[in-house]
Design an enzyme around this catalytic site. Structure first.
Site, short mmCIF file in Angstrom:
data_model
loop_
_atom_site.label_atom_id
_atom_site.label_comp_id
_atom_site.label_asym_id
_atom_site.label_seq_id
_atom_site.Cartn_x
_atom_site.Cartn_y
_atom_site.Cartn_z
N ASP A 1 4.12 9.06 -60.55
CA ASP A 1 4.75 7.73 -60.17
C ASP A 1 5.00 7.72 -58.64
O ASP A 1 4.85 8.62 -58.26
CB ASP A 1 6.01 7.75 -61.07
CG ASP A 1 6.55 6.14 -61.63
OD1 ASP A 1 5.97 5.46 -60.56
OD2 ASP A 1 7.34 6.31 -62.03
N HIS B 1 -0.08 -1.75 -67.38
CA HIS B 1 1.32 -2.12 -67.01
C HIS B 1 1.02 -2.45 -65.14
O HIS B 1 1.69 -3.45 -64.90
CB HIS B 1 2.01 -0.72 -67.00
CG HIS B 1 3.25 -0.68 -66.13
ND1 HIS B 1 4.44 -1.62 -66.29
CD2 HIS B 1 3.71 0.40 -65.22
CE1 HIS B 1 5.38 -1.11 -65.41
NE2 HIS B 1 4.92 -0.14 -64.86
FE1 N7H Z 1 6.56 0.91 -63.77
N1 N7H Z 1 4.41 4.40 -66.36
O1 N7H Z 1 4.67 5.60 -66.39
O2 N7H Z 1 3.73 3.67 -67.18
N2 N7H Z 1 4.96 2.40 -63.22
N3 N7H Z 1 7.24 2.00 -65.21
N4 N7H Z 1 7.90 -0.50 -63.87
N5 N7H Z 1 5.91 -0.09 -61.99
C1 N7H Z 1 4.15 2.33 -62.17
O3 N7H Z 1 2.07 2.87 -58.62
C2 N7H Z 1 6.40 3.04 -65.77
C3 N7H Z 1 8.86 -0.23 -64.79
C4 N7H Z 1 6.45 -1.37 -61.64
O4 N7H Z 1 2.08 -1.75 -56.85
C5 N7H Z 1 3.28 3.29 -62.33
O5 N7H Z 1 3.74 4.05 -58.36
C6 N7H Z 1 7.26 3.63 -66.84
C7 N7H Z 1 9.86 -1.49 -64.56
C8 N7H Z 1 5.59 -1.70 -60.33
O6 N7H Z 1 0.49 -1.21 -58.16
C9 N7H Z 1 3.54 4.14 -63.48
C10 N7H Z 1 8.27 2.77 -66.81
C11 N7H Z 1 9.42 -2.18 -63.76
C12 N7H Z 1 4.71 -0.70 -59.99
C13 N7H Z 1 4.84 3.33 -64.14
C14 N7H Z 1 8.30 1.88 -65.90
C15 N7H Z 1 8.15 -1.62 -63.18
C16 N7H Z 1 5.13 0.14 -61.09
C17 N7H Z 1 2.18 3.69 -61.32
C18 N7H Z 1 9.65 2.81 -67.54
C19 N7H Z 1 9.85 -3.73 -63.07
C20 N7H Z 1 3.91 -0.73 -58.81
C21 N7H Z 1 2.43 4.47 -60.07
C22 N7H Z 1 9.93 3.84 -68.25
C23 N7H Z 1 10.34 -4.49 -63.99
C24 N7H Z 1 2.56 -1.39 -59.27
C25 N7H Z 1 2.71 3.83 -58.99
C26 N7H Z 1 1.62 -1.24 -57.94
C27 N7H Z 1 4.04 1.53 -61.18
C28 N7H Z 1 5.32 3.70 -65.33
C29 N7H Z 1 9.39 0.76 -65.60
C30 N7H Z 1 7.26 -1.92 -62.23
C31 N7H Z 1 2.85 5.39 -64.21
C32 N7H Z 1 7.10 4.88 -67.90
C33 N7H Z 1 11.01 -1.77 -65.39
C34 N7H Z 1 5.99 -2.95 -59.57
#
Ligand code: N7H
Length: 483
Positions: free
Chosen positions: A187, A335
Protein backbone atom coordinates in the site's frame (compact mmCIF):
# COMPACT_ATOMS: atom_id res chain seq x y z
CA UNK A 1 0.28 32.37 -12.93
CA UNK A 2 0.28 32.61 -9.16
CA UNK A 3 3.65 31.98 -7.54
CA UNK A 4 2.95 28.93 -5.44
CA UNK A 5 4.49 29.08 -2.02
CA UNK A 6 3.10 26.61 0.48
CA UNK A 7 3.29 27.68 4.14
CA UNK A 8 4.78 24.37 5.19
CA UNK A 9 5.55 25.68 8.68
CA UNK A 10 1.84 26.44 9.20
CA UNK A 11 0.28 23.28 7.67
CA UNK A 12 0.01 20.21 9.91
CA UNK A 13 2.42 17.47 8.93
CA UNK A 14 0.34 14.47 7.98
CA UNK A 15 -1.71 16.31 5.33
CA UNK A 16 0.91 16.76 2.61
CA UNK A 17 3.89 14.79 3.90
CA UNK A 18 2.76 11.67 5.78
CA UNK A 19 4.14 11.55 9.32
CA UNK A 20 6.72 8.81 9.79
CA UNK A 21 4.75 6.06 11.44
CA UNK A 22 5.28 2.46 12.36
CA UNK A 23 2.92 3.06 15.24
CA UNK A 24 0.12 5.60 15.45
CA UNK A 25 -2.12 6.32 18.39
CA UNK A 26 -5.55 7.71 17.55
CA UNK A 27 -6.85 9.55 20.63
CA UNK A 28 -10.49 10.57 20.21
CA UNK A 29 -11.36 13.14 22.82
CA UNK A 30 -14.21 15.10 24.34
CA UNK A 31 -13.46 18.57 25.70
CA UNK A 32 -14.92 18.74 29.19
CA UNK A 33 -13.55 22.10 30.34
CA UNK A 34 -13.29 24.50 27.43
CA UNK A 35 -11.44 27.31 29.22
CA UNK A 36 -8.70 25.14 30.66
CA UNK A 37 -8.44 23.08 27.45
CA UNK A 38 -7.74 26.23 25.44
CA UNK A 39 -5.22 27.40 27.95
CA UNK A 40 -3.39 24.06 28.25
CA UNK A 41 -3.47 23.45 24.50
CA UNK A 42 -1.95 26.85 23.78
CA UNK A 43 0.72 26.62 26.42
CA UNK A 44 1.74 22.97 26.29
CA UNK A 45 0.55 21.21 23.16
CA UNK A 46 0.46 23.54 20.14
CA UNK A 47 4.23 24.00 20.20
CA UNK A 48 4.66 20.22 19.88
CA UNK A 49 2.51 19.85 16.77
CA UNK A 50 4.49 18.57 13.80
CA UNK A 51 4.21 20.85 10.79
CA UNK A 52 4.77 19.83 7.16
CA UNK A 53 8.22 21.41 7.11
CA UNK A 54 9.37 19.29 10.05
CA UNK A 55 7.79 16.17 8.53
CA UNK A 56 9.80 16.81 5.36
CA UNK A 57 13.02 17.27 7.31
CA UNK A 58 12.38 14.00 9.12
CA UNK A 59 11.73 12.25 5.81
CA UNK A 60 15.00 13.59 4.44
CA UNK A 61 16.91 12.45 7.53
CA UNK A 62 15.47 8.94 7.16
CA UNK A 63 16.40 8.81 3.46
CA UNK A 64 19.99 9.76 4.39
CA UNK A 65 20.13 7.13 7.14
CA UNK A 66 18.92 4.51 4.67
CA UNK A 67 21.49 5.58 2.06
CA UNK A 68 24.19 5.24 4.68
CA UNK A 69 22.96 1.73 5.35
CA UNK A 70 22.04 2.49 8.96
CA UNK A 71 20.01 -0.42 10.34
CA UNK A 72 18.47 1.40 13.29
CA UNK A 73 16.70 4.46 11.91
CA UNK A 74 16.10 7.55 14.03
CA UNK A 75 12.98 7.85 16.15
CA UNK A 76 10.73 10.71 15.05
CA UNK A 77 7.65 11.49 17.01
CA UNK A 78 4.76 13.25 15.29
CA UNK A 79 1.71 15.01 16.69
CA UNK A 80 -1.33 16.33 14.78
CA UNK A 81 -4.72 17.55 15.96
CA UNK A 82 -8.16 17.83 14.39
CA UNK A 83 -11.65 18.86 15.52
CA UNK A 84 -15.12 17.64 14.62
CA UNK A 85 -17.96 20.09 13.94
CA UNK A 86 -18.97 19.71 17.61
CA UNK A 87 -15.44 20.50 18.76
CA UNK A 88 -15.28 23.64 16.60
CA UNK A 89 -18.71 24.81 17.78
CA UNK A 90 -17.65 24.33 21.38
CA UNK A 91 -14.39 26.24 20.92
CA UNK A 92 -15.68 29.19 18.91
CA UNK A 93 -19.41 29.21 19.55
CA UNK A 94 -22.35 27.59 17.85
CA UNK A 95 -22.84 30.72 15.72
CA UNK A 96 -19.66 29.90 13.81
CA UNK A 97 -19.84 29.91 10.02
CA UNK A 98 -20.55 26.52 8.49
CA UNK A 99 -17.91 24.51 6.59
CA UNK A 100 -18.17 21.69 4.03
CA UNK A 101 -21.74 20.26 4.06
CA UNK A 102 -20.52 16.71 4.67
CA UNK A 103 -18.34 17.87 7.58
CA UNK A 104 -21.32 19.64 9.14
CA UNK A 105 -23.51 16.55 8.59
CA UNK A 106 -20.84 14.31 10.21
CA UNK A 107 -19.94 10.69 9.47
CA UNK A 108 -22.30 9.09 11.98
CA UNK A 109 -25.39 10.98 10.75
CA UNK A 110 -28.10 8.76 9.24
CA UNK A 111 -27.98 10.73 5.99
CA UNK A 112 -24.25 10.02 5.58
CA UNK A 113 -24.85 6.36 6.39
CA UNK A 114 -27.60 6.21 3.80
CA UNK A 115 -25.60 8.10 1.21
CA UNK A 116 -22.57 5.82 1.51
CA UNK A 117 -24.43 2.53 2.15
CA UNK A 118 -22.51 2.37 5.43
CA UNK A 119 -23.51 -0.18 8.08
CA UNK A 120 -25.66 1.36 10.83
CA UNK A 121 -23.95 2.85 13.89
CA UNK A 122 -25.47 0.07 16.02
CA UNK A 123 -22.85 -2.26 14.48
CA UNK A 124 -19.90 0.11 15.11
CA UNK A 125 -17.40 -0.17 17.97
CA UNK A 126 -19.55 0.65 21.01
CA UNK A 127 -17.00 2.72 22.86
CA UNK A 128 -16.40 4.97 19.85
CA UNK A 129 -20.02 6.10 20.13
CA UNK A 130 -20.11 6.16 23.93
CA UNK A 131 -19.78 9.97 24.09
CA UNK A 132 -19.43 13.05 21.89
CA UNK A 133 -16.15 13.22 19.98
CA UNK A 134 -14.78 16.78 19.76
CA UNK A 135 -11.34 16.09 18.41
CA UNK A 136 -8.58 13.65 17.62
CA UNK A 137 -4.89 13.63 18.41
CA UNK A 138 -2.68 11.62 16.07
CA UNK A 139 0.56 10.53 17.75
CA UNK A 140 3.09 8.76 15.59
CA UNK A 141 6.50 7.17 16.00
CA UNK A 142 8.68 4.21 15.29
CA UNK A 143 8.15 2.27 18.50
CA UNK A 144 5.14 1.46 20.61
CA UNK A 145 6.94 2.50 23.80
CA UNK A 146 7.82 5.97 22.47
CA UNK A 147 4.30 6.60 21.21
CA UNK A 148 2.89 5.39 24.54
CA UNK A 149 5.26 7.70 26.45
CA UNK A 150 4.37 10.77 24.36
CA UNK A 151 0.66 9.95 24.54
CA UNK A 152 0.71 9.87 28.32
CA UNK A 153 2.80 13.08 28.45
CA UNK A 154 0.21 14.79 26.24
CA UNK A 155 -2.69 13.53 28.34
CA UNK A 156 -0.90 14.61 31.52
CA UNK A 157 -0.41 18.12 30.14
CA UNK A 158 -4.10 18.42 29.23
CA UNK A 159 -5.17 17.07 32.64
CA UNK A 160 -8.90 17.05 33.38
CA UNK A 161 -9.73 19.42 30.52
CA UNK A 162 -10.46 16.47 28.25
CA UNK A 163 -11.75 12.92 28.43
CA UNK A 164 -10.53 10.18 26.08
CA UNK A 165 -13.66 8.70 24.51
CA UNK A 166 -11.81 6.07 22.47
CA UNK A 167 -8.22 5.31 21.58
CA UNK A 168 -6.63 2.73 19.35
CA UNK A 169 -3.17 1.96 18.02
CA UNK A 170 -2.35 1.42 14.38
CA UNK A 171 0.84 -0.43 13.53
CA UNK A 172 2.65 -1.41 10.35
CA UNK A 173 2.77 -5.14 9.75
CA UNK A 174 5.94 -7.05 10.79
CA UNK A 175 8.92 -8.26 8.75
CA UNK A 176 8.44 -8.73 5.02
CA UNK A 177 4.80 -7.59 5.31
CA UNK A 178 5.89 -4.07 6.32
CA UNK A 179 4.11 -1.59 4.06
CA UNK A 180 1.49 -4.18 3.08
CA UNK A 181 -2.11 -3.99 4.27
CA UNK A 182 -3.76 -7.05 5.87
CA UNK A 183 -4.96 -8.73 2.66
CA UNK A 184 -1.26 -8.77 1.73
CA UNK A 185 -0.97 -5.99 -0.88
CA UNK A 186 1.69 -3.30 -0.89
CA UNK A 187 0.00 0.00 0.00
CA UNK A 188 1.01 3.65 -0.06
CA UNK A 189 2.23 3.58 -3.66
CA UNK A 190 0.09 6.05 -5.57
CA UNK A 191 -0.55 9.55 -4.23
CA UNK A 192 -1.33 12.78 -6.04
CA UNK A 193 1.75 14.91 -6.75
CA UNK A 194 1.31 18.30 -5.10
CA UNK A 195 2.21 21.37 -7.12
CA UNK A 196 4.46 23.66 -5.09
CA UNK A 197 5.79 20.87 -2.90
CA UNK A 198 9.07 20.63 -4.73
CA UNK A 199 10.80 18.74 -1.99
CA UNK A 200 13.73 16.64 -2.91
CA UNK A 201 13.34 15.35 0.59
CA UNK A 202 10.35 13.16 0.19
CA UNK A 203 10.19 9.59 -1.04
CA UNK A 204 7.04 10.37 -2.94
CA UNK A 205 7.71 13.87 -4.18
CA UNK A 206 11.13 13.65 -5.84
CA UNK A 207 13.19 16.67 -6.95
CA UNK A 208 11.31 17.14 -10.22
CA UNK A 209 8.16 17.35 -8.14
CA UNK A 210 6.75 13.97 -9.03
CA UNK A 211 7.36 10.36 -9.95
CA UNK A 212 6.65 8.88 -13.40
CA UNK A 213 2.90 8.43 -13.78
CA UNK A 214 2.12 10.76 -10.91
CA UNK A 215 -0.18 13.60 -11.97
CA UNK A 216 0.40 17.02 -10.49
CA UNK A 217 -2.55 18.42 -8.59
CA UNK A 218 -3.09 22.00 -7.40
CA UNK A 219 -2.68 22.15 -3.61
CA UNK A 220 -6.09 23.76 -3.03
CA UNK A 221 -7.59 20.30 -3.47
CA UNK A 222 -6.01 19.34 -0.15
CA UNK A 223 -5.20 22.53 1.77
CA UNK A 224 -7.33 25.68 2.00
CA UNK A 225 -5.93 28.96 0.68
CA UNK A 226 -4.36 27.77 -2.59
CA UNK A 227 -5.52 27.32 -6.19
CA UNK A 228 -7.52 24.16 -6.85
CA UNK A 229 -8.07 22.13 -10.01
CA UNK A 230 -9.54 23.78 -13.08
CA UNK A 231 -12.87 22.24 -14.14
CA UNK A 232 -11.95 22.24 -17.81
CA UNK A 233 -8.23 21.64 -17.95
CA UNK A 234 -6.43 19.21 -15.60
CA UNK A 235 -3.19 21.22 -15.81
CA UNK A 236 -4.45 24.78 -15.42
CA UNK A 237 -5.06 26.30 -12.03
CA UNK A 238 -8.62 26.74 -10.82
CA UNK A 239 -10.10 28.92 -8.08
CA UNK A 240 -9.11 28.22 -4.49
CA UNK A 241 -11.77 26.28 -2.55
CA UNK A 242 -14.22 28.52 -0.74
CA UNK A 243 -13.43 29.22 2.89
CA UNK A 244 -16.21 29.92 5.36
CA UNK A 245 -13.70 31.84 7.49
CA UNK A 246 -10.21 33.23 6.72
CA UNK A 247 -8.65 31.11 9.47
CA UNK A 248 -9.38 27.95 7.46
CA UNK A 249 -6.29 28.84 5.42
CA UNK A 250 -3.62 26.13 5.67
CA UNK A 251 -6.17 23.73 7.14
CA UNK A 252 -7.65 20.57 5.65
CA UNK A 253 -10.52 18.13 6.17
CA UNK A 254 -9.67 14.66 7.39
CA UNK A 255 -11.84 11.57 6.94
CA UNK A 256 -11.30 8.75 9.42
CA UNK A 257 -12.75 5.28 8.84
CA UNK A 258 -11.97 2.19 10.92
CA UNK A 259 -12.25 -0.55 8.31
CA UNK A 260 -12.20 -4.08 9.64
CA UNK A 261 -10.80 -6.66 7.20
CA UNK A 262 -12.01 -10.26 7.26
CA UNK A 263 -8.70 -11.74 6.17
CA UNK A 264 -9.23 -15.55 6.54
CA UNK A 265 -12.66 -15.19 4.90
CA UNK A 266 -11.20 -13.15 2.02
CA UNK A 267 -8.46 -15.73 1.45
CA UNK A 268 -10.90 -18.64 1.47
CA UNK A 269 -13.29 -16.85 -0.88
CA UNK A 270 -10.51 -16.10 -3.34
CA UNK A 271 -9.29 -19.72 -3.21
CA UNK A 272 -12.76 -21.17 -3.78
CA UNK A 273 -13.76 -18.74 -6.52
CA UNK A 274 -10.45 -19.15 -8.34
CA UNK A 275 -11.01 -22.93 -8.34
CA UNK A 276 -14.53 -22.39 -9.73
CA UNK A 277 -13.24 -20.10 -12.46
CA UNK A 278 -10.23 -22.28 -13.18
CA UNK A 279 -7.61 -19.65 -12.48
CA UNK A 280 -4.69 -18.94 -10.14
CA UNK A 281 -5.98 -17.48 -6.83
CA UNK A 282 -3.17 -14.89 -6.83
CA UNK A 283 -4.32 -13.69 -10.25
CA UNK A 284 -7.93 -13.43 -9.09
CA UNK A 285 -6.93 -11.43 -6.00
CA UNK A 286 -4.74 -9.16 -8.14
CA UNK A 287 -7.63 -8.57 -10.55
CA UNK A 288 -9.84 -7.57 -7.62
CA UNK A 289 -7.27 -5.00 -6.45
CA UNK A 290 -5.69 -3.93 -9.77
CA UNK A 291 -2.20 -4.63 -8.44
CA UNK A 292 -0.32 -7.76 -7.37
CA UNK A 293 0.79 -8.24 -3.78
CA UNK A 294 4.18 -6.76 -4.65
CA UNK A 295 2.52 -3.56 -5.91
CA UNK A 296 3.10 -4.40 -9.60
CA UNK A 297 0.10 -2.97 -11.52
CA UNK A 298 -2.07 -5.28 -13.67
CA UNK A 299 -1.71 -2.81 -16.52
CA UNK A 300 2.03 -3.44 -16.70
CA UNK A 301 2.07 -7.07 -15.49
CA UNK A 302 -1.27 -8.60 -16.53
CA UNK A 303 -0.31 -12.28 -16.23
CA UNK A 304 2.01 -12.76 -13.32
CA UNK A 305 3.48 -10.82 -10.41
CA UNK A 306 6.70 -8.93 -11.04
CA UNK A 307 8.22 -8.03 -7.66
CA UNK A 308 11.03 -6.00 -9.25
CA UNK A 309 8.42 -3.81 -10.93
CA UNK A 310 6.26 -3.68 -7.79
CA UNK A 311 9.13 -2.37 -5.70
CA UNK A 312 10.38 0.17 -8.23
CA UNK A 313 8.76 3.52 -7.44
CA UNK A 314 9.90 4.98 -10.76
CA UNK A 315 7.95 2.31 -12.69
CA UNK A 316 5.15 0.96 -10.50
CA UNK A 317 2.76 3.86 -11.04
CA UNK A 318 3.58 4.76 -14.62
CA UNK A 319 0.43 3.65 -16.46
CA UNK A 320 -3.02 4.72 -17.59
CA UNK A 321 -6.19 2.69 -18.17
CA UNK A 322 -7.40 4.25 -21.43
CA UNK A 323 -5.49 1.90 -23.71
CA UNK A 324 -6.99 -1.11 -21.83
CA UNK A 325 -10.45 -0.11 -22.92
CA UNK A 326 -11.77 -3.70 -22.96
CA UNK A 327 -10.60 -4.50 -19.39
CA UNK A 328 -8.31 -7.21 -20.76
CA UNK A 329 -5.48 -6.45 -18.36
CA UNK A 330 -7.40 -4.98 -15.43
CA UNK A 331 -11.16 -5.22 -14.74
CA UNK A 332 -13.06 -1.92 -14.73
CA UNK A 333 -14.17 -2.78 -11.19
CA UNK A 334 -10.68 -3.47 -9.76
CA UNK A 335 -10.19 -1.33 -6.63
CA UNK A 336 -7.53 1.01 -8.00
CA UNK A 337 -9.28 1.40 -11.36
CA UNK A 338 -12.57 2.29 -9.63
CA UNK A 339 -11.23 4.79 -7.12
CA UNK A 340 -8.91 6.53 -9.59
CA UNK A 341 -9.82 5.75 -13.21
CA UNK A 342 -6.97 7.97 -14.49
CA UNK A 343 -7.58 8.75 -18.20
CA UNK A 344 -10.50 6.37 -18.59
CA UNK A 345 -13.66 8.07 -17.32
CA UNK A 346 -16.16 9.86 -19.48
CA UNK A 347 -15.71 13.32 -17.99
CA UNK A 348 -12.03 13.16 -18.95
CA UNK A 349 -9.02 13.87 -16.76
CA UNK A 350 -10.12 17.35 -15.76
CA UNK A 351 -13.14 15.78 -14.05
CA UNK A 352 -11.28 12.80 -12.54
CA UNK A 353 -8.61 15.03 -11.00
CA UNK A 354 -11.28 16.87 -9.00
CA UNK A 355 -11.93 13.70 -7.01
CA UNK A 356 -8.49 12.98 -5.56
CA UNK A 357 -7.49 12.38 -1.95
CA UNK A 358 -4.22 12.09 -0.05
CA UNK A 359 -4.28 8.80 1.86
CA UNK A 360 -2.43 8.41 5.12
CA UNK A 361 -3.80 5.33 6.85
CA UNK A 362 -2.15 2.57 8.83
CA UNK A 363 -3.11 -1.06 9.51
CA UNK A 364 -4.34 -2.07 12.97
CA UNK A 365 -4.69 -5.35 14.78
CA UNK A 366 -2.62 -8.53 15.01
CA UNK A 367 -1.48 -10.87 12.26
CA UNK A 368 -3.76 -13.80 11.45
CA UNK A 369 -3.02 -16.49 14.05
CA UNK A 370 -2.25 -20.08 13.01
CA UNK A 371 -5.56 -21.92 12.79
CA UNK A 372 -7.60 -18.69 12.59
CA UNK A 373 -9.90 -19.75 9.75
CA UNK A 374 -12.68 -17.39 10.79
CA UNK A 375 -11.77 -13.89 11.99
CA UNK A 376 -11.28 -14.00 15.77
CA UNK A 377 -9.24 -10.81 16.21
CA UNK A 378 -10.29 -7.40 14.97
CA UNK A 379 -7.83 -6.18 12.31
CA UNK A 380 -7.90 -3.90 9.30
CA UNK A 381 -7.08 -0.41 8.19
CA UNK A 382 -7.32 2.89 10.03
CA UNK A 383 -8.19 4.70 6.83
CA UNK A 384 -7.29 8.39 6.86
CA UNK A 385 -7.53 10.79 3.95
CA UNK A 386 -7.20 14.54 3.43
CA UNK A 387 -9.07 16.91 1.10
CA UNK A 388 -10.75 20.32 1.06
CA UNK A 389 -14.20 18.98 0.10
CA UNK A 390 -15.34 15.77 1.78
CA UNK A 391 -18.40 15.73 -0.48
CA UNK A 392 -16.52 16.13 -3.76
CA UNK A 393 -13.53 13.98 -2.82
CA UNK A 394 -13.87 11.10 -0.31
CA UNK A 395 -17.69 10.80 -0.44
CA UNK A 396 -17.75 11.07 -4.21
CA UNK A 397 -15.18 8.29 -4.59
CA UNK A 398 -17.03 6.00 -2.17
CA UNK A 399 -20.49 6.78 -3.50
CA UNK A 400 -20.21 7.48 -7.21
CA UNK A 401 -17.30 5.20 -8.02
CA UNK A 402 -16.89 2.33 -5.52
CA UNK A 403 -20.60 1.83 -4.67
CA UNK A 404 -21.83 2.42 -8.21
CA UNK A 405 -21.95 -0.80 -10.27
CA UNK A 406 -22.44 1.24 -13.45
CA UNK A 407 -19.19 3.12 -13.07
CA UNK A 408 -17.18 3.35 -15.27
CA UNK A 409 -20.03 3.92 -17.68
CA UNK A 410 -20.29 3.87 -21.45
CA UNK A 411 -18.37 0.61 -21.93
CA UNK A 412 -19.49 -2.06 -24.42
CA UNK A 413 -18.29 -5.58 -25.12
CA UNK A 414 -15.71 -5.87 -27.90
CA UNK A 415 -17.03 -6.65 -31.37
CA UNK A 416 -20.28 -4.74 -30.95
CA UNK A 417 -21.46 -6.75 -27.92
CA UNK A 418 -23.79 -5.36 -25.26
CA UNK A 419 -23.29 -2.74 -22.59
CA UNK A 420 -20.95 -3.62 -19.72
CA UNK A 421 -21.94 -3.21 -16.07
CA UNK A 422 -18.53 -3.20 -14.36
CA UNK A 423 -19.89 -3.94 -10.86
CA UNK A 424 -18.93 -2.79 -7.35
CA UNK A 425 -15.43 -2.13 -6.09
CA UNK A 426 -14.75 -5.64 -4.64
CA UNK A 427 -12.62 -4.23 -1.81
CA UNK A 428 -14.52 -1.20 -0.48
CA UNK A 429 -17.75 -1.04 -2.52
CA UNK A 430 -20.92 -1.26 -0.44
CA UNK A 431 -24.36 -2.22 -1.77
CA UNK A 432 -27.57 -0.86 -0.20
CA UNK A 433 -28.66 -2.87 2.82
CA UNK A 434 -25.37 -4.79 2.85
CA UNK A 435 -26.54 -6.66 -0.26
CA UNK A 436 -24.47 -8.95 -2.47
CA UNK A 437 -22.11 -7.41 -5.03
CA UNK A 438 -20.77 -8.54 -8.38
CA UNK A 439 -17.84 -7.70 -10.58
CA UNK A 440 -17.56 -8.23 -14.31
CA UNK A 441 -14.79 -10.25 -15.90
CA UNK A 442 -12.76 -11.62 -12.99
CA UNK A 443 -11.29 -14.12 -15.48
CA UNK A 444 -8.86 -12.39 -17.84
CA UNK A 445 -9.38 -12.23 -21.57
CA UNK A 446 -5.71 -11.59 -21.94
CA UNK A 447 -3.75 -11.98 -24.15
CA UNK A 448 -6.73 -13.48 -26.02
CA UNK A 449 -10.15 -14.85 -25.17
CA UNK A 450 -13.75 -13.86 -25.02
CA UNK A 451 -15.06 -15.63 -21.93
CA UNK A 452 -17.86 -13.88 -19.99
CA UNK A 453 -17.49 -14.37 -16.26
CA UNK A 454 -18.79 -12.67 -13.13
CA UNK A 455 -17.72 -12.89 -9.53
CA UNK A 456 -20.46 -12.69 -6.94
CA UNK A 457 -19.55 -11.54 -3.47
CA UNK A 458 -22.34 -12.32 -1.01
CA UNK A 459 -20.48 -10.71 1.91
CA UNK A 460 -18.22 -7.74 2.63
CA UNK A 461 -14.58 -8.45 3.39
CA UNK A 462 -14.12 -4.85 4.55
CA UNK A 463 -16.56 -3.60 7.17
CA UNK A 464 -16.87 -0.09 8.53
CA UNK A 465 -16.79 -0.13 12.34
CA UNK A 466 -16.28 3.58 13.18
CA UNK A 467 -16.01 6.85 11.26
CA UNK A 468 -15.65 10.58 11.86
CA UNK A 469 -14.93 13.77 9.92
CA UNK A 470 -12.42 16.32 11.21
CA UNK A 471 -10.94 19.72 10.38
CA UNK A 472 -7.16 19.89 10.80
CA UNK A 473 -6.51 23.60 11.46
CA UNK A 474 -3.35 25.51 10.66
CA UNK A 475 -0.85 26.03 13.46
CA UNK A 476 -1.79 29.75 13.38
CA UNK A 477 -5.48 28.97 13.90
CA UNK A 478 -4.56 26.68 16.79
CA UNK A 479 -2.62 29.52 18.38
CA UNK A 480 -5.29 32.18 17.83
CA UNK A 481 -8.98 31.64 16.98
CA UNK A 482 -9.21 28.18 18.52
CA UNK A 483 -7.44 28.93 21.80
FE1 N7H B 1 -7.50 1.69 -1.29
N1 N7H B 1 -6.19 -2.95 -0.87
O1 N7H B 1 -5.39 -3.58 -0.24
O2 N7H B 1 -6.90 -3.49 -1.71
N2 N7H B 1 -5.87 0.63 -1.93
N3 N7H B 1 -7.85 0.27 0.11
N4 N7H B 1 -8.98 2.87 -0.50
N5 N7H B 1 -7.01 3.20 -2.52
C1 N7H B 1 -4.94 1.07 -2.84
O3 N7H B 1 -1.66 2.61 -4.89
C2 N7H B 1 -7.30 -1.00 0.20
C3 N7H B 1 -9.75 2.58 0.57
C4 N7H B 1 -7.72 4.39 -2.71
O4 N7H B 1 -3.88 6.27 -7.33
C5 N7H B 1 -3.98 0.03 -3.07
O5 N7H B 1 -1.05 2.93 -2.84
C6 N7H B 1 -7.87 -1.68 1.33
C7 N7H B 1 -10.78 3.58 0.74
C8 N7H B 1 -7.06 5.22 -3.68
O6 N7H B 1 -4.00 4.37 -8.40
C9 N7H B 1 -4.35 -1.04 -2.29
C10 N7H B 1 -8.77 -0.80 1.90
C11 N7H B 1 -10.59 4.49 -0.28
C12 N7H B 1 -5.93 4.52 -4.08
C13 N7H B 1 -5.56 -0.68 -1.57
C14 N7H B 1 -8.76 0.40 1.14
C15 N7H B 1 -9.45 4.04 -1.04
C16 N7H B 1 -5.92 3.27 -3.34
C17 N7H B 1 -2.80 0.10 -4.03
C18 N7H B 1 -9.65 -0.98 3.10
C19 N7H B 1 -11.37 5.74 -0.63
C20 N7H B 1 -4.88 4.98 -5.08
C21 N7H B 1 -1.61 0.76 -3.41
C22 N7H B 1 -9.44 -1.85 4.05
C23 N7H B 1 -12.66 5.82 -0.61
C24 N7H B 1 -5.30 4.61 -6.49
C25 N7H B 1 -1.43 2.21 -3.76
C26 N7H B 1 -4.31 5.12 -7.50
C27 N7H B 1 -4.94 2.30 -3.46
C28 N7H B 1 -6.33 -1.51 -0.73
C29 N7H B 1 -9.57 1.49 1.41
C30 N7H B 1 -8.90 4.71 -2.11
C31 N7H B 1 -3.54 -2.35 -2.24
C32 N7H B 1 -7.58 -3.08 1.81
C33 N7H B 1 -11.85 3.63 1.83
C34 N7H B 1 -7.52 6.60 -4.15
Amino acid sequence: MTQLVLDLHDIQGDILVPLQKDVENFLFIKIVDKISFKDLLKNYAVGKITNAQRAQQQELAIERQKELGQRELGEFVGLNLGFTKDGLSLLIGSQRLKFDPAFERSAAHYQTIELLNDPPCSTWVKKFLSDRIDGVFLLTGRHRSTVAFHSSELLRSLGGSIKVVYSELGNTRPGAERGHEHFGFLDGISQPGIRGLMASSNRIYKSDGRLPGQDLIWPGEFVFGYPGQNRKDPHKEGPPPEMAAPWMRNGSHMVFRRLEQKVPEFRRFVREQAARLGMDPELLAARMVGRWRSGAPMELAPQRDDPALGGNERRNNDFEFGDDSDQCKCPYAAHIRKVYPRDDARGGEAEVQRHRIIRSGIPFGPEVAPGETTTRHSRGLMFVCYQTSIERQFEFIQRSYANNPNFVDGKVRPGGGGRVTPGFDPIIGQAPGNGAREIDEPYPNYPTGNRRTTLEMPKQFVELTAAAYFFMPSITALRTVLT
